[in-house]
Design a protein around this motif. Structure first.
Motif, PDB file in Angstrom:
ATOM      1  N   ARG A  34     -11.710   8.507   6.662  1.00 43.86           N
ATOM      2  CA  ARG A  34     -10.409   9.095   6.325  1.00 43.86           C
ATOM      3  C   ARG A  34      -9.283   8.140   6.726  1.00 43.86           C
ATOM      4  O   ARG A  34      -9.366   7.446   7.721  1.00 43.86           O
ATOM      5  CB  ARG A  34     -10.220  10.443   7.028  1.00 43.86           C
ATOM      6  N   GLU A  35      -8.273   8.144   5.927  1.00 42.04           N
ATOM      7  CA  GLU A  35      -7.098   7.282   6.099  1.00 42.04           C
ATOM      8  C   GLU A  35      -7.437   5.788   5.991  1.00 42.04           C
ATOM      9  O   GLU A  35      -6.722   4.941   6.519  1.00 42.04           O
ATOM     10  CB  GLU A  35      -6.378   7.607   7.409  1.00 42.04           C
ATOM     11  N   GLY A  36      -8.545   5.507   5.290  1.00 42.84           N
ATOM     12  CA  GLY A  36      -9.036   4.127   5.219  1.00 42.84           C
ATOM     13  C   GLY A  36      -8.304   3.214   4.243  1.00 42.84           C
ATOM     14  O   GLY A  36      -8.639   2.031   4.132  1.00 42.84           O
ATOM     15  N   SER A  37      -7.289   3.723   3.546  1.00 41.35           N
ATOM     16  CA  SER A  37      -6.611   2.860   2.564  1.00 41.35           C
ATOM     17  C   SER A  37      -5.823   1.733   3.218  1.00 41.35           C
ATOM     18  O   SER A  37      -5.672   0.655   2.633  1.00 41.35           O
ATOM     19  CB  SER A  37      -5.658   3.673   1.686  1.00 41.35           C
TER      20      SER A  37
ATOM     21  N   LYS B 292       0.848  -1.200   0.000  1.00 46.58           N
ATOM     22  CA  LYS B 292       0.000   0.000   0.000  1.00 46.58           C
ATOM     23  C   LYS B 292       0.884   1.251   0.000  1.00 46.58           C
ATOM     24  O   LYS B 292       1.815   1.364   0.813  1.00 46.58           O
ATOM     25  CB  LYS B 292      -0.923  -0.010   1.222  1.00 46.58           C
TER      26      LYS B 292
ATOM     27  N   SER C 282      -3.530   5.364  -2.401  1.00 44.85           N
ATOM     28  CA  SER C 282      -4.426   6.427  -1.931  1.00 44.85           C
ATOM     29  C   SER C 282      -4.344   7.584  -2.921  1.00 44.85           C
ATOM     30  O   SER C 282      -3.546   7.548  -3.856  1.00 44.85           O
ATOM     31  CB  SER C 282      -3.961   6.948  -0.576  1.00 44.85           C
ATOM     32  N   ALA C 283      -5.112   8.623  -2.638  1.00 41.39           N
ATOM     33  CA  ALA C 283      -5.006   9.856  -3.422  1.00 41.39           C
ATOM     34  C   ALA C 283      -3.589  10.408  -3.249  1.00 41.39           C
ATOM     35  O   ALA C 283      -2.956  10.201  -2.219  1.00 41.39           O
ATOM     36  CB  ALA C 283      -6.034  10.861  -2.926  1.00 41.39           C
TER      37      ALA C 283
ATOM     38  N   THR D 166      -6.856  14.485  -1.058  1.00 42.06           N
ATOM     39  CA  THR D 166      -8.153  14.260  -0.395  1.00 42.06           C
ATOM     40  C   THR D 166      -8.595  15.528   0.327  1.00 42.06           C
ATOM     41  O   THR D 166      -9.766  15.923   0.261  1.00 42.06           O
ATOM     42  CB  THR D 166      -8.066  13.066   0.578  1.00 42.06           C
TER      43      THR D 166
ATOM     44  N   PHE E 290      -9.615   2.955   0.258  1.00 42.15           N
ATOM     45  CA  PHE E 290     -10.548   3.979   0.767  1.00 42.15           C
ATOM     46  C   PHE E 290     -11.952   3.936   0.192  1.00 42.15           C
ATOM     47  O   PHE E 290     -12.866   4.469   0.786  1.00 42.15           O
ATOM     48  CB  PHE E 290      -9.895   5.354   0.516  1.00 42.15           C
TER      49      PHE E 290
ATOM     50  N   GLY F 229       0.548   5.287   0.344  1.00 42.34           N
ATOM     51  CA  GLY F 229      -0.369   6.359   0.740  1.00 42.34           C
ATOM     52  C   GLY F 229      -0.027   7.672   0.059  1.00 42.34           C
ATOM     53  O   GLY F 229       0.880   7.735  -0.784  1.00 42.34           O
ATOM     54  N   GLY F 230      -0.750   8.710   0.455  1.00 37.54           N
ATOM     55  CA  GLY F 230      -0.580  10.027  -0.173  1.00 37.54           C
ATOM     56  C   GLY F 230       0.853  10.521  -0.117  1.00 37.54           C
ATOM     57  O   GLY F 230       1.386  11.026  -1.116  1.00 37.54           O
TER      58      GLY F 230
ATOM     59  N   GLU G 116      -8.557   8.893  -5.337  1.00 42.23           N
ATOM     60  CA  GLU G 116      -8.024   7.530  -5.458  1.00 42.23           C
ATOM     61  C   GLU G 116      -8.119   7.042  -6.908  1.00 42.23           C
ATOM     62  O   GLU G 116      -7.218   6.353  -7.392  1.00 42.23           O
ATOM     63  CB  GLU G 116      -8.811   6.579  -4.537  1.00 42.23           C
TER      64      GLU G 116
END
Ligand SMILES: Nc1ncnc2c1ncn2[C@@H]1O[C@H](COP(=O)(O)OP(=O)(O)O)[C@@H](O)[C@H]1O
Ligand SMILES: N[C@@H](CC(=O)OP(=O)(O)O)C(=O)O
Length: 436
Positions: A200-203, A5, A38-39, A44, A186, A7-8, A121
């Motif tokens: 939020r931050e669900g990735s 994973k 993530s984005a 986001t 997310f 993230g941003g 995303e």
């Protein structure tokens, strides 16, 4: 199969995407990899601002949209410079977003949020997939996770239906030939086919669910820090790396506000006995932290600190002093549940109930109105919840000498203080900084 994973922060600019590609390139058996993204960067937050402008300040909409469009167009331009990647699908999503924001339907805030914010995303995953496709010799397949993750219709805080989603995941992420999959964290699909978000931050949570569904060997979340540390290094520069943590320790810290991993990510992995690695994307040779089942308890664990900002203290008391708290506790928590508000600290006496909650500006006001029908409600905002695990007697004594907390709780392993910002800045923070 493994799940990575990003993230941003690990996709915040073109060089970060190149670094991510290098990490993927060096994975042995990379064709057995699912990449959850993530984005990019802070997109986001930018999408939330654009949504807010579309709903409440149309004069600011153009600027907000421009920021999102300029960021993504510039990313596409820079990634295109490295080869012949086809970014048309990403640019199409961007165009769709611009149209949506200029003609926004209004089915209610939470639902419209889930129409707009997932574009972060979607665009990010399409840019990443196009870049990897062009750069890697293994085929790359983009998967719309909404064809896999089916959720309930609790917009902005949806729950994935694991019974329906697990077989869909096995189907979508299997391939006859070698292949790297790129998909979104997310987001999911609600019962009516609409898009939902997982909070939020669900990735991290999405990556963990996929890891569990696909019985992955491991899930790795690549971060901008050396791993899971004893405290947030942005606040505590001397925080130390925890090379290994038990799932239970990690879940306690994540629930208490350690933003390094989403609290919901731990359970599916623990249940399936899949290790979660937290590794630094800017030092990919370092091992970071491993979160797994640790049979032996460390006799002398390091002190760990987690901070939750933006807390609100609600103090509930009965309107007629006649209440037996047990009977009304369920009512109070029922209201919070209905409004999807999470309680971070609870203290109860015979005739009062104190709760520390995240200050959610859309969910809290209606919950407060409902609570006020049943209770006297006192309200304090702008607070911080400090959680200290494995405190030392010296730290406990130093904290006890600081005046001015709203709530203090102590167990054998954990100390918690709910404090005002000013007391945090002047007393608690300097004391903790010295201790860690
Ligand atoms: N205990 C901790 N250990 C490491 N980082 C932490 C901890 N607590 C909070 N953080 C913060 O978490 C951030 C990484 O999480 P986040 O920004 O959500 O990553 P991403 O968006 O890339 O998924 C770090 O930059 C760090 O400031
Ligand atoms: N983009 C979403 C989901 C997410 O998990 O992001 P990140 O991995 O950057 O924390 C958010 O910012 O909330």
């Amino acid at each position: 199969m493994e799940v990575y994973k990003f993230g941003g922060a690990s996709l915040r600019n073109a060089d970060a995407v190149r670094a991510m590609c290098d990490i993927v390139r060096t994975v042995p058996h990379a064709h057995r990899l699912v990449i959850v993204v993530s984005a990019m960067g802070k997109m986001t937050n930018a999408l939330e601002r654009a949504l807010d402008a579309a709903l409440h300040a149309p004069e600011q909409l153009q600027e907000a949209v421009e920021q999102i469009a300029t960021f993504h167009r510039s990313m596409v331009e820079q990634m295109s410079a490295d080869g012949q990647g086809d970014y048309s699908a990403a640019l199409q999503q961007l165009a769709d977003l611009e149209i949506l924001l200029s003609h926004l339907p209004n089915p209610g805030f939470d639902q419209v949020y889930d129409l707009v914010v997932p574009y972060g995303e979607l665009i990010s995953s399409l840019i990443v997939a196009a870049y990897l496709k062009e750069q890697l010799s293994v085929p790359v397949q983009w998967v719309d996770i909404r064809t896999v993750f089916r959720s309930n219709s609790v917009y902005r805080a949806a729950t994935v239906n694991t019974a329906i989603s697990e077989p869909l995941a096995r189907q979508a992420f299997s391939s006859e030939r070698p292949c790297i999959f790129v998909t979104q964290g997310f987001i999911a699909q609600g019962p009516e086919g609409t898009t939902t978000t997982l909070g939020r931050e669900g990735s991290d949570y999405s990556a963990a669910l996929l890891g569990a569904f696909l019985q992955a060997k491991a899930v790795t979340i690549w971060k901008d820090v050396p791993g899971f540390l004893t405290a947030d290094p942005a606040l505590f520069p001397n925080a130390s790396l925890l090379p290994e943590l038990d799932y239970r320790e990690a879940i306690e810290m994540a629930n208490s506000g350690a933003k390094i991993v989403h609290p919901k990510a731990l359970k599916p992995l623990q249940n399936a006995c899949i290790p979660l690695y937290v590794r630094p994307f800017n030092q990919p040779n370092e091992q970071g932290s491993a979160i797994c089942n640790l049979a032996l308890h460390d006799g002398n664990p390091l002190t760990q600190i987690a901070i939750r900002e933006g807390q609100v203290l609600l103090s509930l008391s009965p309107t007629d002093l006649s209440f037996a708290l047990q009977d009304t506790l369920a009512e109070a928590f029922g209201i919070l549940q209905t409004h999807q508000l999470r309680t971070n600290l609870i203290q109860a006496s015979a005739i009062s109930l104190s709760l520390s909650l995240d200050n959610d500006s859309t969910r809290l006001p209606p919950a407060l109105s409902a609570l006020q029908q049943l209770f006297h409600v006192a309200y304090n905002e702008g607070l911080r919840l400090i959680t200290i695990r494995h405190y030392t007697p010296a730290l406990r004594a130093a904290l006890a000498s600081i005046p001015g907390f709203l709530i203090r709780q102590e167990t054998r392993t954990t100390l918690q203080y709910l404090v005002r910002e000013q007391d945090w800045a002047e007393g608690y923070y300097p004391t903790l900084l010295e201790a860690i």
